[in-house]
Scaffold this motif. Sequence first.
Motif, mmCIF file in Angstrom:
data_model
loop_
_atom_site.group_PDB
_atom_site.id
_atom_site.type_symbol
_atom_site.label_atom_id
_atom_site.label_comp_id
_atom_site.label_asym_id
_atom_site.label_seq_id
_atom_site.Cartn_x
_atom_site.Cartn_y
_atom_site.Cartn_z
ATOM 1 N N GLY A 186 17.427 -4.311 -10.304
ATOM 2 C CA GLY A 186 17.666 -3.192 -9.398
ATOM 3 C C GLY A 186 17.265 -1.829 -9.928
ATOM 4 N N LYS A 187 18.067 -0.827 -9.507
ATOM 5 C CA LYS A 187 17.690 0.571 -9.743
ATOM 6 C C LYS A 187 17.562 0.922 -11.221
ATOM 7 C CE LYS A 187 19.790 2.535 -5.633
ATOM 8 N NZ LYS A 187 20.905 3.364 -5.174
ATOM 9 N N ARG A 188 18.449 0.364 -12.048
ATOM 10 C CA ARG A 188 18.424 0.705 -13.466
ATOM 11 C C ARG A 188 17.035 0.421 -14.059
ATOM 12 N NH1 ARG A 188 22.939 -1.236 -17.711
ATOM 13 N NH2 ARG A 188 22.954 -3.063 -16.368
ATOM 14 N N LEU A 189 16.509 -0.770 -13.758
ATOM 15 C CA LEU A 189 15.188 -1.130 -14.276
ATOM 16 C C LEU A 189 14.097 -0.286 -13.629
ATOM 17 C CD1 LEU A 189 15.069 -4.988 -14.668
ATOM 18 C CD2 LEU A 189 15.114 -3.269 -16.432
ATOM 19 N N ALA A 190 14.249 -0.029 -12.329
ATOM 20 C CA ALA A 190 13.235 0.775 -11.636
ATOM 21 C C ALA A 190 13.157 2.168 -12.249
ATOM 22 C CB ALA A 190 13.575 0.865 -10.151
ATOM 23 N N TRP A 191 14.324 2.733 -12.589
ATOM 24 C CA TRP A 191 14.323 4.061 -13.213
ATOM 25 C C TRP A 191 13.667 4.022 -14.590
ATOM 26 C CZ3 TRP A 191 14.264 8.376 -10.959
ATOM 27 C CH2 TRP A 191 14.997 8.620 -9.798
ATOM 28 N N ILE A 192 13.901 2.937 -15.348
ATOM 29 C CA ILE A 192 13.244 2.832 -16.667
ATOM 30 C C ILE A 192 11.731 2.811 -16.472
ATOM 31 C CG2 ILE A 192 12.906 1.407 -18.738
ATOM 32 C CD1 ILE A 192 15.783 0.458 -18.474
ATOM 33 N N ALA A 193 11.266 2.025 -15.473
ATOM 34 C CA ALA A 193 9.815 1.939 -15.215
ATOM 35 C C ALA A 193 9.249 3.309 -14.840
ATOM 36 C CB ALA A 193 9.538 0.925 -14.106
ATOM 37 N N ILE A 194 10.026 4.093 -14.099
ATOM 38 C CA ILE A 194 9.543 5.417 -13.686
ATOM 39 C C ILE A 194 9.557 6.387 -14.874
ATOM 40 C CG2 ILE A 194 10.050 7.431 -12.220
ATOM 41 C CD1 ILE A 194 11.251 5.367 -10.186
ATOM 42 N N SER B 56 5.196 1.987 -12.330
ATOM 43 C CA SER B 56 6.029 3.144 -12.021
ATOM 44 C C SER B 56 6.051 3.408 -10.509
ATOM 45 C CB SER B 56 5.469 4.343 -12.785
ATOM 46 O OG SER B 56 6.055 5.495 -12.367
ATOM 47 N N ALA B 57 4.882 3.280 -9.869
ATOM 48 C CA ALA B 57 4.798 3.503 -8.416
ATOM 49 C C ALA B 57 5.604 2.439 -7.668
ATOM 50 C CB ALA B 57 3.343 3.478 -7.971
ATOM 51 N N LEU B 58 5.556 1.196 -8.163
ATOM 52 C CA LEU B 58 6.337 0.128 -7.527
ATOM 53 C C LEU B 58 7.837 0.374 -7.721
ATOM 54 C CD1 LEU B 58 4.167 -2.969 -8.519
ATOM 55 C CD2 LEU B 58 4.511 -2.097 -6.210
ATOM 56 N N GLY B 59 8.186 0.878 -8.912
ATOM 57 C CA GLY B 59 9.587 1.219 -9.182
ATOM 58 C C GLY B 59 10.069 2.314 -8.245
ATOM 59 N N LEU B 60 9.203 3.297 -8.016
ATOM 60 C CA LEU B 60 9.536 4.407 -7.110
ATOM 61 C C LEU B 60 9.740 3.877 -5.686
ATOM 62 C CD1 LEU B 60 9.736 7.543 -6.876
ATOM 63 C CD2 LEU B 60 7.319 7.541 -6.303
ATOM 64 N N THR B 61 8.851 2.963 -5.284
ATOM 65 C CA THR B 61 8.971 2.362 -3.945
ATOM 66 C C THR B 61 10.296 1.602 -3.825
ATOM 67 O OG1 THR B 61 6.584 2.080 -4.039
ATOM 68 C CG2 THR B 61 7.715 0.976 -2.244
ATOM 69 N N GLU B 62 10.649 0.895 -4.904
ATOM 70 C CA GLU B 62 11.905 0.129 -4.901
ATOM 71 C C GLU B 62 13.106 1.068 -4.733
ATOM 72 O OE1 GLU B 62 12.397 -2.375 -8.360
ATOM 73 O OE2 GLU B 62 14.506 -2.709 -7.880
ATOM 74 N N ARG C 30 0.819 -1.214 0.000
ATOM 75 C CA ARG C 30 0.000 0.000 0.000
ATOM 76 C C ARG C 30 0.850 1.261 0.000
ATOM 77 N NH1 ARG C 30 -4.558 -2.155 4.302
ATOM 78 N NH2 ARG C 30 -5.313 -3.827 2.947
ATOM 79 N N VAL C 31 2.097 1.106 0.393
ATOM 80 C CA VAL C 31 3.014 2.247 0.403
ATOM 81 C C VAL C 31 3.204 2.807 -1.018
ATOM 82 C CG1 VAL C 31 5.105 0.834 0.206
ATOM 83 C CG2 VAL C 31 5.228 3.047 1.322
ATOM 84 N N ALA C 32 2.997 1.953 -2.038
ATOM 85 C CA ALA C 32 3.123 2.413 -3.431
ATOM 86 C C ALA C 32 2.048 3.430 -3.780
ATOM 87 C CB ALA C 32 3.044 1.228 -4.378
ATOM 88 N N GLY C 33 1.035 3.526 -2.913
ATOM 89 C CA GLY C 33 -0.055 4.485 -3.130
ATOM 90 C C GLY C 33 0.434 5.918 -3.186
ATOM 91 N N THR C 34 1.575 6.199 -2.599
ATOM 92 C CA THR C 34 2.103 7.562 -2.619
ATOM 93 C C THR C 34 2.234 8.046 -4.063
ATOM 94 O OG1 THR C 34 3.405 6.836 -0.743
ATOM 95 C CG2 THR C 34 3.904 9.020 -1.600
#
Lengths: 289, 451
Positions: free
Chosen positions: A244-252, A150-156, A96-100
């Motif tokens: 990791g972060k590289r993929l999370a940034w692409i998702a964002i 994108s929200a999950l990537g941000l949480t990551e 639920r934290v991804a709700g931000t």
Amino acid sequence: MSYQSIETALFWLAVVSYAVATLFAVGGLTFGSTKAGRYSWAATLAGFGFHTASIATRWIGSGRLPYVQDYENIVAGTWFVVLAFIVVGFWRAALRVAGTGVLAFTLLSLGIAATLPSAVGPVTAPYKSIWLGVHVLFAWATYAAYTISSALGLTEILKSRQHPPKEGTWLDRAPDVERLGELTFRWVGYGFLVNGVMIASGSIWAHDLWGAYWSWDPVETWSLLTWLAYGLYLHGRITLGWRGKRLAWIAILALIGVLMMFWGVQLLPSSYHLFKDLGSGMGQVGRPR
Amino acid sequence: MAPRIMRFLASVRLAAVLMGILLAACVISFVVPQSNKPQLTLYETWSANNPELAAVINAVGFDDVFSSPLMMAIYALLAANLTACTLRRLSRRRRRRVSVPPAPEHATDVGFGDAAHADRALRSALSRVSRAWKPTRSEGGDGVVLDGGWLGFIGSMILHAGLILLLVGGLVSALTRFGGELALTVGQSLPDVAESYPAPPREPLFGSGYSDGSVGLESLQFDYEDGLITSAEGVLSFQSAEGFELKKVRINEPARWNGKSYLLFSGGHAVALRVADKNGSVLLDGIVRLGDRTDGGYADTAKLADGSVLGVRTAADASDPRKSDEEVMIIRDPQVTVTVTRGSQPATSATLTPGARAEVDGLTVEAGRVTLWTTFLVREDGGIPVTYLAFALVIIGMTLRLAFPNRSVVAWAHGTEDGGATVRVWSRRNLPAEETVAERLVAHLQEEVRT
């Protein structure tokens, strides 16, 4: 009281609820308060209730699905976004934290909707197509899937930056970064698939309406680019083993493409997808000229 | 040389560069008005206001950026990139390549007395792990790659084949496409030849885009709601050596005949006019199409045989100007206003109803029926079946790829300094399914050690 005024009241109740939910979510994340997180979730559920009632009222009042005007598409698209988030939140409360990210994005989108004309209009001739129905439905699903990823990537990213981890905080309760990466991947995969169906069904509709399945229209081009960007994400993870972060940034960052595809190009005067005046005269029956 | 070219073509770096160029082209198409339809009017206005800049933009091909030769080369490179990626993934040799074994903490080692025992044990353990996981001897022969999720691999191949086919479809479209705009007034019929099109159509590179038949517009009808067109329906007649056919055409439902699609596009009012001078010489006798939308109707000009200009303006419903404006394509109570302009002299005009006659500046003007005309987009595209098949393959391939993820576990045998042997087992992507199979394989290997 008319359907229109009931719908407007429900729309604003939803906006207020989402605003409260966003404030609590940001507070919960900033101060590590799990209680704020619970309040945010409750306000999200309330907002979703108002949101659903607002769409249902419009549907009943107009006698048709709300898929024609920009206002309707934003309201329905964000409904799908919040629905996806609620499904995720019920499946794993820790997410639920991804709700931000999701709620801030929803609030912003509904803010755009509030500036647009919302009076119910008739369904003009170009909108009467089964393929358009498929296209719009999958566009909403795409919008929801990419927003969640994108929200999950941000949480990551936020979670991976927490050194040392603050135990017991709202963010700390979220799954570990590997699990978040796995979930982001799943949502990107789902979004990529429904995005593909959206492009294909839109092309079939365009062929029968405009005589060409692909016209390098700005909306089409952005949707292709966005699809390729998420394709790069999937390729990176599946074939090249990126993590990791590289993929999370692409998702964002790929979400920028989604925003351009759905709303950015509406600001341009040269798109086939500008439907504001479609049907107002014979000159605009097929497309605006 | 060949492997190096293949590596370059299959590289993610090339894909990223190509995507970057596509992104740049997107930005250019945003900033510079494009000359391809439907932006043509916008482009013409812009280039008229900025002629010098427009000349530069035209010279570098930025006025139609996605059709420029540079972009064609980019598409070709993209097709080569996709093809190379797909072929590389198909390569059995590449799939058998085992990466450097990970550190012992990320893998499980099972020790054996000698290499032969290790090899026998590995064979036996592999036969007991799972039928769904296919073992393949690694390239160096000292290990085994266990692959699961074969449907996912097949899905990936289908997806890539679909993407390549999509580009092939685009190429077939470019070579076989016919595109023109045919203007027809209700009651009019035109032969299916190039001369019937007001502007030269885009013809296919191979074969003829025409037949020996003719196309006519029998009727055209509109429905309105709140001043917006909610339905438009026409009936087209097609005459050929095979016979006569009537076909309905609606928005989103083109009429199809002889391989071509006829799509309702735009239009306006049309007026039958006969204009004669004082001597009785006929200066105009025919249908005048009006394409400029006005309040309550349409307007346009026609040049007469004596050089003067005839302005024509219609109203769809003279008795109700509001309805005439809102529902302009429903002709209820039509009215025609004609204006004659000769050089710099002030214009004179008269308003007529169909069938009426009036004297305007020495000319006799007789108005006939007021009706509708419409432009049909005429399209033929041989790439459509290929493109739709490609769409289907892409979606099926994607679904399979995501539903059955590719999984792989590696078992690597190597000798130790004391003359013994170790089998190191690890999962390639740490996926839960891989971990399960790896654990099972290790358990079987440990059983083999005990026996």
